[in-house]
Design an enzyme around this catalytic site. Structure first.
Site, PDB file in Angstrom:
ATOM      1  N   CYS A   1       0.875  -1.174   0.000  1.00 17.41           N
ATOM      2  CA  CYS A   1       0.000   0.000   0.000  1.00 17.41           C
ATOM      3  C   CYS A   1       0.913   1.225   0.000  1.00 17.41           C
ATOM      4  O   CYS A   1       1.731   1.372   0.917  1.00 17.41           O
ATOM      5  CB  CYS A   1      -0.868  -0.036   1.258  1.00 17.41           C
TER       6      CYS A   1
ATOM      7  N   CYS B   1      -0.985   3.963  -6.468  1.00 12.57           N
ATOM      8  CA  CYS B   1      -1.852   3.299  -5.485  1.00 12.57           C
ATOM      9  C   CYS B   1      -2.055   1.882  -5.981  1.00 12.57           C
ATOM     10  O   CYS B   1      -2.318   1.669  -7.178  1.00 12.57           O
ATOM     11  CB  CYS B   1      -3.187   4.028  -5.381  1.00 12.57           C
TER      12      CYS B   1
HETATM   13  N1  DGL Z   1      -3.894   0.538  -2.026  1.00 11.93           N
HETATM   14  C1  DGL Z   1      -3.707   1.717  -1.219  1.00 11.93           C
HETATM   15  C2  DGL Z   1      -2.502   2.518  -1.733  1.00 11.93           C
HETATM   16  O1  DGL Z   1      -1.681   2.005  -2.376  1.00 11.93           O
HETATM   17  C3  DGL Z   1      -4.986   2.448  -1.175  1.00 11.93           C
HETATM   18  C4  DGL Z   1      -5.023   3.484  -0.136  1.00 11.93           C
HETATM   19  C5  DGL Z   1      -6.401   3.766   0.390  1.00 11.93           C
HETATM   20  O2  DGL Z   1      -6.962   2.888   1.029  1.00 11.93           O
HETATM   21  O3  DGL Z   1      -6.846   4.910   0.219  1.00 11.93           O
HETATM   22  O4  DGL Z   1      -2.341   3.659  -1.486  1.00 11.93           O
END
Ligand code: DGL
Length: 256
Positions: free
Chosen positions: A73, A183
């Protein structure tokens, strides 16, 4: 050598785009995946909140025997990896904003970064931008609503398409030819994004580089699984377990 699993976590389903690359690069490694879907999105939470959530997940993965943790993440990496490295004695591998390859590949001198608010406001992003992209124009865009589209499986809805048209239209209007997926949820929207952008720009997904880096770290630390046993994959969530199971089966053909 260690046959213990690698722990992988994200605010939700997005980190599975990284999980997929790790499985490619490290086919003998078992993995424990944790999706914090009940607390998703992380992107609008404070760094303190994200660190507390990440720490709870890390403790859980360590209690299940994880030998290393992949913070799949961008937002959690930016908010919490320094703290986690300081407090827990296993290797942590985080997401890198892929600004360096984008700045290297651009022909127009304009690159785009699509990410969450937390990532774009974080120190890591600003440092990386300063180090590697001071000679190009960087157009940033918060992907409001896109994490939710993946979590709710509304990736093909007219509303999601409208959001993508808006965000990518902004990049194309600025003659961007490299778009960084900042993301881990966004790779699940790639077919829709490619349909909008066509040949005008390329997308950079840092997950492949992160998986290769994970292999290097495990090798250097003597933690690679050198046995030829079949790996095991476990998927857990703070949200709906059945929903996660269906998502994994649909996208990766791995039954939980
Ligand atoms: N997959 C997360 C990232 O890479 C998402 C973040 C979120 O939950 O807003 O930032």
């Amino acid at each position: 050598m260690s046959t213990q699993p690698i722990g992988v976590f994200d605010s939700g389903l997005g980190g599975l785009s990284v999980w997929k690359e790790i499985r490619q690069v490290l086919p003998h490694e078992s993995m424990l995946y944790y999706a914090d879907s009940a607390n998703c999105p992380y992107g609008t939470r404070s760094a303190e909140e994200i660190t507390a959530l990440s720490e709870t997940i890390v403790q859980r993965l360590l209690a299940q025997g994880a030998k290393a943790i992949i913070v799949a993440c961008n937002t959690a990496t930016s908010a919490s990896i320094a703290y986690l490295r300081e407090h827990y004695n296993v290797p942590f591998i985080g997401m890198e904003p892929a600004i360096k390859p984008a700045a290297h590949n651009t022909k127009t001198g304009n690159i785009g970064v699509l990410a969450t608010q937390g990532t774009l406001e974080g120190e890591k992003f600003h440092d990386t931008r300063q180090r590697f992209a001071s000679h190009v124009h960087v157009f940033t865009q918060v992907g409001y609503g896109l994490v939710e589209a993946v979590e709710n499986q509304t990736m093909q809805s007219p509303e999601t398409n409208r959001l993508l048209q808006k965000y990518l239209g902004y990049m194309l209007a600025n003659n961007v030819d490299q778009i960084v997926l900042g993301c881990t949820h966004y790779p699940f929207l790639l077919p829709q994004m490619q349909a909008i952008v066509g040949e005008k720009a390329s997308f950079i997904n840092p997950a492949v580089a992160v998986a290769r880096h994970a292999k290097t770290v495990l090798t250097l630390q003597g933690l690679l699984n050198e046995s030829k046993d079949s790996p095991t994959y476990q998927f857990e969530t703070s949200g709906n377990q059945e929903f996660l199971r269906q998502f994994v089966e649909k996208n990766f053909l791995v039954a939980k």
